[in-house]
Design a protein around this motif. Structure first.
Motif, PDB file in Angstrom:
ATOM      1  N   VAL A  12       1.149  -1.096  -0.220  1.00 17.79           N
ATOM      2  CA  VAL A  12       0.086   0.157  -0.651  1.00 17.79           C
ATOM      3  C   VAL A  12       0.871   1.821  -0.264  1.00 17.79           C
ATOM      4  CG1 VAL A  12      -1.791   1.187   1.273  1.00 17.79           C
ATOM      5  CG2 VAL A  12      -1.968  -0.844   1.306  1.00 17.79           C
ATOM      6  N   PHE A  16       0.757   4.318  -2.828  1.00 14.97           N
ATOM      7  CA  PHE A  16       0.090   5.106  -2.924  1.00 14.97           C
ATOM      8  C   PHE A  16       1.197   6.422  -3.427  1.00 14.97           C
ATOM      9  CE2 PHE A  16      -3.569   3.700  -1.208  1.00 14.97           C
ATOM     10  CZ  PHE A  16      -4.050   4.482  -1.798  1.00 14.97           C
ATOM     11  N   TYR A  28      -8.608  12.875  -6.953  1.00 13.03           N
ATOM     12  CA  TYR A  28      -9.209  14.135  -5.879  1.00 13.03           C
ATOM     13  C   TYR A  28      -8.656  15.425  -6.038  1.00 13.03           C
ATOM     14  CZ  TYR A  28      -9.594   9.784  -2.243  1.00 13.03           C
ATOM     15  OH  TYR A  28      -9.563   8.561  -2.229  1.00 13.03           O
ATOM     16  N   HIS A  45     -16.713   9.690  -4.070  1.00 15.76           N
ATOM     17  CA  HIS A  45     -15.977  10.514  -2.724  1.00 15.76           C
ATOM     18  C   HIS A  45     -16.674  11.611  -1.851  1.00 15.76           C
ATOM     19  CE1 HIS A  45     -11.796  12.320  -1.238  1.00 15.76           C
ATOM     20  NE2 HIS A  45     -12.320  10.991  -0.319  1.00 15.76           N
ATOM     21  N   GLY A  71      -4.735   8.809   7.782  1.00 16.05           N
ATOM     22  CA  GLY A  71      -4.846   8.376   6.153  1.00 16.05           C
ATOM     23  C   GLY A  71      -5.379   9.706   5.375  1.00 16.05           C
ATOM     24  N   SER A  76      -7.848  15.844   1.658  1.00 19.49           N
ATOM     25  CA  SER A  76      -9.770  16.176   0.720  1.00 19.49           C
ATOM     26  C   SER A  76     -10.480  16.827   1.789  1.00 19.49           C
ATOM     27  CB  SER A  76     -10.215  15.161  -0.037  1.00 19.49           C
ATOM     28  OG  SER A  76      -9.384  14.563  -0.704  1.00 19.49           O
ATOM     29  N   ASP A  92      -0.359  10.653   6.805  1.00 18.07           N
ATOM     30  CA  ASP A  92      -1.070   9.273   5.927  1.00 18.07           C
ATOM     31  C   ASP A  92       0.539   8.020   5.478  1.00 18.07           C
ATOM     32  OD1 ASP A  92      -2.721   9.591   3.561  1.00 18.07           O
ATOM     33  OD2 ASP A  92      -0.984   8.198   3.239  1.00 18.07           O
ATOM     34  N   ILE A  93       0.306   6.988   5.536  1.00 15.95           N
ATOM     35  CA  ILE A  93       1.727   6.219   4.998  1.00 15.95           C
ATOM     36  C   ILE A  93       2.479   6.660   3.946  1.00 15.95           C
ATOM     37  CG2 ILE A  93       0.622   4.809   3.916  1.00 15.95           C
ATOM     38  CD1 ILE A  93       1.756   2.554   6.112  1.00 15.95           C
ATOM     39  N   MET A  97       1.253  11.243  -0.355  1.00 16.38           N
ATOM     40  CA  MET A  97       0.349  12.362  -0.005  1.00 16.38           C
ATOM     41  C   MET A  97       0.703  12.927   0.797  1.00 16.38           C
ATOM     42  SD  MET A  97      -2.399  10.854  -1.623  1.00 16.38           S
ATOM     43  CE  MET A  97      -2.775   9.043  -2.602  1.00 16.38           C
ATOM     44  N   ASP A 119       2.207   5.507   9.621  1.00 14.80           N
ATOM     45  CA  ASP A 119       1.372   4.966   9.598  1.00 14.80           C
ATOM     46  C   ASP A 119       0.158   4.744  10.440  1.00 14.80           C
ATOM     47  OD1 ASP A 119       0.117   2.350   9.866  1.00 14.80           O
ATOM     48  OD2 ASP A 119       1.433   0.696  10.681  1.00 14.80           O
ATOM     49  N   LEU A 120      -1.061   4.845  10.262  1.00 18.04           N
ATOM     50  CA  LEU A 120      -2.282   5.457  11.331  1.00 18.04           C
ATOM     51  C   LEU A 120      -1.667   4.810  12.536  1.00 18.04           C
ATOM     52  CD1 LEU A 120      -4.094   3.089  11.738  1.00 18.04           C
ATOM     53  CD2 LEU A 120      -5.298   3.610   9.428  1.00 18.04           C
ATOM     54  N   VAL A 133     -11.255   8.457   6.513  1.00 17.95           N
ATOM     55  CA  VAL A 133     -12.543   7.929   5.436  1.00 17.95           C
ATOM     56  C   VAL A 133     -10.879   7.215   4.615  1.00 17.95           C
ATOM     57  CG1 VAL A 133     -14.136   8.925   3.752  1.00 17.95           C
ATOM     58  CG2 VAL A 133     -13.269  10.207   5.957  1.00 17.95           C
ATOM     59  N   ASP A 134     -12.269   6.587   3.647  1.00 15.28           N
ATOM     60  CA  ASP A 134     -12.026   5.515   2.794  1.00 15.28           C
ATOM     61  C   ASP A 134     -10.507   4.851   2.514  1.00 15.28           C
ATOM     62  OD1 ASP A 134     -13.895   5.858   2.155  1.00 15.28           O
ATOM     63  OD2 ASP A 134     -13.562   7.425  -0.230  1.00 15.28           O
ATOM     64  N   TYR A 139      -6.634  -2.622   4.106  1.00 16.89           N
ATOM     65  CA  TYR A 139      -6.613  -2.998   5.587  1.00 16.89           C
ATOM     66  C   TYR A 139      -7.353  -4.591   5.969  1.00 16.89           C
ATOM     67  CZ  TYR A 139      -3.901  -0.704   9.223  1.00 16.89           C
ATOM     68  OH  TYR A 139      -3.501   0.266  10.082  1.00 16.89           O
TER      69      TYR A 139
HETATM   70  N1  SAM Z   1      -8.791   9.472   3.400  1.00 13.75           N
HETATM   71  C1  SAM Z   1      -8.419  10.666   2.687  1.00 13.75           C
HETATM   72  C2  SAM Z   1      -9.849  10.925   2.134  1.00 13.75           C
HETATM   73  O1  SAM Z   1     -10.702  10.327   1.536  1.00 13.75           O
HETATM   74  O2  SAM Z   1      -9.272  11.829   0.836  1.00 13.75           O
HETATM   75  C3  SAM Z   1      -7.227   9.393   0.688  1.00 13.75           C
HETATM   76  C4  SAM Z   1      -8.690   8.199   1.113  1.00 13.75           C
HETATM   77  S1  SAM Z   1      -7.476   6.798  -0.377  1.00 13.75           S
HETATM   78  C5  SAM Z   1      -8.479   6.042  -0.983  1.00 13.75           C
HETATM   79  C6  SAM Z   1      -6.685   5.796   0.963  1.00 13.75           C
HETATM   80  C7  SAM Z   1      -5.163   6.774   1.584  1.00 13.75           C
HETATM   81  O3  SAM Z   1      -4.789   6.181   3.288  1.00 13.75           O
HETATM   82  C8  SAM Z   1      -4.275   6.567   1.045  1.00 13.75           C
HETATM   83  O4  SAM Z   1      -4.173   7.784   0.932  1.00 13.75           O
HETATM   84  C9  SAM Z   1      -3.309   5.758   1.416  1.00 13.75           C
HETATM   85  O5  SAM Z   1      -1.731   5.907   1.406  1.00 13.75           O
HETATM   86  C10 SAM Z   1      -4.054   5.477   3.098  1.00 13.75           C
HETATM   87  N2  SAM Z   1      -3.043   4.361   3.747  1.00 13.75           N
HETATM   88  C11 SAM Z   1      -3.278   3.324   3.785  1.00 13.75           C
HETATM   89  N3  SAM Z   1      -3.325   2.371   4.486  1.00 13.75           N
HETATM   90  C12 SAM Z   1      -2.936   3.532   5.308  1.00 13.75           C
HETATM   91  C13 SAM Z   1      -1.735   3.410   7.090  1.00 13.75           C
HETATM   92  N4  SAM Z   1      -2.139   2.401   7.408  1.00 13.75           N
HETATM   93  N5  SAM Z   1      -2.133   3.899   7.355  1.00 13.75           N
HETATM   94  C14 SAM Z   1      -2.235   5.647   7.300  1.00 13.75           C
HETATM   95  N6  SAM Z   1      -2.714   5.826   5.672  1.00 13.75           N
HETATM   96  C15 SAM Z   1      -2.677   4.789   5.192  1.00 13.75           C
END
Ligand code: SAM
Length: 229
Positions: A12, A16, A28, A45, A71, A76, A92-93, A97, A119-120, A133-134, A139
């Motif tokens: 992931v 990204f 976005y 979205h 994340g 946005s 964000d991971i 981003m 990482d969250l 969000v999303d 996961y």
């Molecule tokens: N939340 C944002 C939005 O709604 O505009 C972005 C959604 S995008 C589909 C998913 C995001 O989650 C990506 O930027 C990705 O890098 C991030 N992501 C995925 N796994 C993550 C993790 N374990 N920790 C932090 N960010 C993560």
């Protein structure tokens, strides 16, 4: 299990930081370099983001309130929340981003939001509201409850989380490959049972106060707001 979720995360992050960044940064944004599927996902979205902003707006004064967006993507949600007066900590991971979110915020003259790479699961602190969000689509099922529990541990008042719901219909669409036909196909996509999310929230002392469902042709997102009881 552990090994597979570590691999998921590496995959992931890499996605990204590279082609996933390019794709999603376009989705976005207002760029017209998107195909019809990507445009449909952008529309869905946008609706999810607007629903969250409406909830926050309806609750009134955001001045002095702290938000943690896990994340955050390109900001946005974090950017409009900052514009509403809240104090934002977003991460964000993916470096790409988080940097793009910071760039966009700076360009708009926003001073009450900070963006960083994390990482969250490594995010710490206490915030009035924690949003995610999303992100859960990335996961694995067996890590979902723990992830929700961690978000709750950061939240003083409430958690706002969205995920692609695991209903027979979406499972069916995913099987025949109609769901996530575009961008998301490059990483594994996980649907989640709403009950699992609700149970994890409840175990952490939270109760669902508002919910929404957003569905376009290629975008499906169940949205829950849970408050600490
Ligand atoms: N939340 C944002 C939005 O709604 O505009 C972005 C959604 S995008 C589909 C998913 C995001 O989650 C990506 O930027 C990705 O890098 C991030 N992501 C995925 N796994 C993550 C993790 N374990 N920790 C932090 N960010 C993560």
């Amino acid at each position: 299990c552990l090994q597979s979720s570590v691999d998921d995360k590496t995959e992931v992050r890499e996605y990204f930081n590279t082609e996933g960044f390019n794709r999603w940064n376009k989705i976005y944004s207002e760029s017209d370099e998107v195909n019809s599927v990507q445009l449909d996902i952008r529309t869905g979205h946008d609706q999810t983001i607007q629903k969250i902003l409406n909830w926050v707006q309806a609750d009134g004064d955001n001045k002095g309130k702290t938000f943690c967006d896990c994340g955050c993507g390109v900001g946005s949600l974090a950017i409009p929340l900052a514009q509403m007066g809240a104090k934002i900590s977003a991460s964000d991971i993916s470096d790409s981003m988080a940097n793009e979110a910071a760039r966009r915020a700076k360009e708009m003259g926003i001073k009450n939001a900070k963006f960083y790479t994390s990482d969250l699961e490594s995010v710490t602190g206490k915030y009035n509201t924690v949003t995610c969000v999303d992100v859960a689509i990335h996961y694995p099922t067996e890590k979902m409850s723990e992830m929700v529990g961690h978000l709750c541990s950061l939240a003083q008042d409430r958690v706002i989380i969205s995920f692609a719901p695991k209903t027979w219909y979406y499972v069916f669409l995913k099987k025949i490959g109609e769901l996530f036909p575009g961008p998301s196909k490059t990483t594994r996509a996980y649907l989640h049972e709403e009950e699992v999310v609700r149970q994890a929230l409840s175990k952490a002392g939270f109760e669902v106060a508002r919910d929404e469902m957003t569905a376009t042709n290629f975008y499906f997102s169940r949205l829950l707001e849970a408050k600490r009881v």
